[in-house]
Scaffold this motif. Sequence first.
Motif, PDB file in Angstrom:
ATOM      1  N   LEU A  20       0.827  -1.209   0.000  1.00  0.00           N
ATOM      2  CA  LEU A  20       0.000   0.000   0.000  1.00  0.00           C
ATOM      3  C   LEU A  20       0.860   1.256   0.000  1.00  0.00           C
ATOM      4  N   ILE A  21       1.961   1.250   0.737  1.00  0.00           N
ATOM      5  CA  ILE A  21       2.862   2.402   0.746  1.00  0.00           C
ATOM      6  C   ILE A  21       3.518   2.578  -0.617  1.00  0.00           C
ATOM      7  N   SER A  22       3.973   1.475  -1.206  1.00  0.00           N
ATOM      8  CA  SER A  22       4.723   1.542  -2.459  1.00  0.00           C
ATOM      9  C   SER A  22       3.860   1.802  -3.683  1.00  0.00           C
ATOM     10  N   LYS A  25      -1.026   6.164  -3.343  1.00  0.00           N
ATOM     11  CA  LYS A  25      -0.666   7.493  -2.856  1.00  0.00           C
ATOM     12  C   LYS A  25      -1.117   7.694  -1.408  1.00  0.00           C
ATOM     13  N   LEU A  26      -1.520   6.617  -0.743  1.00  0.00           N
ATOM     14  CA  LEU A  26      -1.914   6.718   0.657  1.00  0.00           C
ATOM     15  C   LEU A  26      -0.696   7.037   1.511  1.00  0.00           C
ATOM     16  N   THR A  27      -0.894   7.905   2.482  1.00  0.00           N
ATOM     17  CA  THR A  27       0.191   8.213   3.404  1.00  0.00           C
ATOM     18  C   THR A  27       0.290   7.099   4.439  1.00  0.00           C
ATOM     19  N   PRO A  28       1.456   6.923   5.049  1.00  0.00           N
ATOM     20  CA  PRO A  28       1.578   5.899   6.090  1.00  0.00           C
ATOM     21  C   PRO A  28       0.582   6.096   7.229  1.00  0.00           C
ATOM     22  N   ALA A  29       0.286   7.343   7.578  1.00  0.00           N
ATOM     23  CA  ALA A  29      -0.679   7.587   8.656  1.00  0.00           C
ATOM     24  C   ALA A  29      -2.065   7.062   8.291  1.00  0.00           C
ATOM     25  N   ARG A  30      -2.470   7.252   7.057  1.00  0.00           N
ATOM     26  CA  ARG A  30      -3.787   6.750   6.627  1.00  0.00           C
ATOM     27  C   ARG A  30      -3.816   5.229   6.586  1.00  0.00           C
ATOM     28  N   ILE A  31      -2.715   4.635   6.222  1.00  0.00           N
ATOM     29  CA  ILE A  31      -2.637   3.173   6.216  1.00  0.00           C
ATOM     30  C   ILE A  31      -2.720   2.634   7.639  1.00  0.00           C
ATOM     31  N   LEU A  32      -2.028   3.281   8.567  1.00  0.00           N
ATOM     32  CA  LEU A  32      -2.071   2.845   9.967  1.00  0.00           C
ATOM     33  C   LEU A  32      -3.480   2.942  10.529  1.00  0.00           C
ATOM     34  N   VAL A  33      -4.149   4.057  10.257  1.00  0.00           N
ATOM     35  CA  VAL A  33      -5.525   4.220  10.725  1.00  0.00           C
ATOM     36  C   VAL A  33      -6.430   3.181  10.068  1.00  0.00           C
ATOM     37  N   SER A  34      -6.198   2.911   8.799  1.00  0.00           N
ATOM     38  CA  SER A  34      -6.993   1.896   8.101  1.00  0.00           C
ATOM     39  C   SER A  34      -6.816   0.519   8.730  1.00  0.00           C
ATOM     40  N   TYR A  35      -5.608   0.201   9.155  1.00  0.00           N
ATOM     41  CA  TYR A  35      -5.361  -1.078   9.820  1.00  0.00           C
ATOM     42  C   TYR A  35      -6.130  -1.179  11.135  1.00  0.00           C
ATOM     43  N   VAL A  36      -6.128  -0.110  11.921  1.00  0.00           N
ATOM     44  CA  VAL A  36      -6.859  -0.130  13.197  1.00  0.00           C
ATOM     45  C   VAL A  36      -8.356  -0.289  12.929  1.00  0.00           C
ATOM     46  N   VAL A  37      -8.884   0.473  11.992  1.00  0.00           N
ATOM     47  CA  VAL A  37     -10.308   0.390  11.658  1.00  0.00           C
ATOM     48  C   VAL A  37     -10.654  -0.997  11.105  1.00  0.00           C
ATOM     49  N   ALA A  55      -3.285 -17.583  14.800  1.00  0.00           N
ATOM     50  CA  ALA A  55      -1.955 -16.995  14.575  1.00  0.00           C
ATOM     51  C   ALA A  55      -1.320 -16.397  15.817  1.00  0.00           C
ATOM     52  N   GLY A  56      -2.058 -16.212  16.879  1.00  0.00           N
ATOM     53  CA  GLY A  56      -1.490 -15.665  18.111  1.00  0.00           C
ATOM     54  C   GLY A  56      -0.930 -14.274  17.918  1.00  0.00           C
ATOM     55  N   ALA A  57       0.344 -14.091  18.290  1.00  0.00           N
ATOM     56  CA  ALA A  57       0.983 -12.775  18.233  1.00  0.00           C
ATOM     57  C   ALA A  57       1.074 -12.233  16.815  1.00  0.00           C
ATOM     58  N   GLY A  58       1.048 -13.069  15.824  1.00  0.00           N
ATOM     59  CA  GLY A  58       1.081 -12.597  14.446  1.00  0.00           C
ATOM     60  C   GLY A  58      -0.143 -11.778  14.089  1.00  0.00           C
ATOM     61  N   ALA A  59      -1.236 -11.968  14.830  1.00  0.00           N
ATOM     62  CA  ALA A  59      -2.456 -11.206  14.588  1.00  0.00           C
ATOM     63  C   ALA A  59      -2.689 -10.125  15.634  1.00  0.00           C
ATOM     64  N   THR A  60      -2.097 -10.260  16.819  1.00  0.00           N
ATOM     65  CA  THR A  60      -2.355  -9.279  17.870  1.00  0.00           C
ATOM     66  C   THR A  60      -1.318  -8.165  17.937  1.00  0.00           C
ATOM     67  N   VAL A  61      -0.111  -8.389  17.444  1.00  0.00           N
ATOM     68  CA  VAL A  61       0.933  -7.369  17.529  1.00  0.00           C
ATOM     69  C   VAL A  61       0.768  -6.263  16.486  1.00  0.00           C
ATOM     70  N   PRO A  62       0.440  -6.547  15.225  1.00  0.00           N
ATOM     71  CA  PRO A  62       0.251  -5.456  14.265  1.00  0.00           C
ATOM     72  C   PRO A  62      -0.925  -4.552  14.660  1.00  0.00           C
ATOM     73  N   LEU A  63      -1.073  -3.447  13.982  1.00  0.00           N
ATOM     74  CA  LEU A  63      -2.113  -2.474  14.335  1.00  0.00           C
ATOM     75  C   LEU A  63      -3.526  -3.020  14.205  1.00  0.00           C
ATOM     76  N   THR A  64      -3.733  -4.012  13.393  1.00  0.00           N
ATOM     77  CA  THR A  64      -5.056  -4.625  13.350  1.00  0.00           C
ATOM     78  C   THR A  64      -5.382  -5.253  14.700  1.00  0.00           C
ATOM     79  N   GLY A  65      -4.354  -5.716  15.400  1.00  0.00           N
ATOM     80  CA  GLY A  65      -4.539  -6.258  16.745  1.00  0.00           C
ATOM     81  C   GLY A  65      -4.950  -5.196  17.740  1.00  0.00           C
ATOM     82  N   PHE A  66      -4.495  -3.948  17.546  1.00  0.00           N
ATOM     83  CA  PHE A  66      -4.926  -2.852  18.412  1.00  0.00           C
ATOM     84  C   PHE A  66      -6.414  -2.593  18.200  1.00  0.00           C
ATOM     85  N   GLY A  67      -6.865  -2.606  16.963  1.00  0.00           N
ATOM     86  CA  GLY A  67      -8.290  -2.471  16.680  1.00  0.00           C
ATOM     87  C   GLY A  67      -9.093  -3.612  17.287  1.00  0.00           C
TER      88      GLY A  67
END
Length: 118
Positions: A20-22, A25-37, A55-67
């Motif tokens: 998504l970054i590469s 044209k989404l900014t990293p901040a928008r991608i991070l917010v999208s992951y939480v949402v 998946a355990g920590a593989g699913a809880t550590v990334p920002l989707t896990g914060f959401g």
Amino acid sequence: MEYFRAFLVGGLLCAIGQVLISKTKLTPARILVSYVVAGVILTALGLYKPLVDWAGAGATVPLTGFGYALAAGVRESIAPQGWIGAVSGGLSATSAGIASAVLFAFLAALLSRPNEKN
């Protein structure tokens, strides 16, 4: 096998973020917010809990896990506390992670030498 599943899911989530970054044209901040949402929405639909169980920590550590943690905290607190639980549940479920992030950021700021921007 647990480590492999965690690496697979965590790596896949990170790879999607990098694509998504590469490629957009989404900014990293928008991608991070999208992951939480996305984590909140997938939890509300009942799709993220099975991924966490697999998946355990593989699913809880990334920002989707914060959401996921926010949504799970709200779900647990809304029944006994009513609408107050909708606000306090997410905060109490994620407070340790937020406090740790603030503490470690403060320590990093104390230990590093910032350079002046020109």
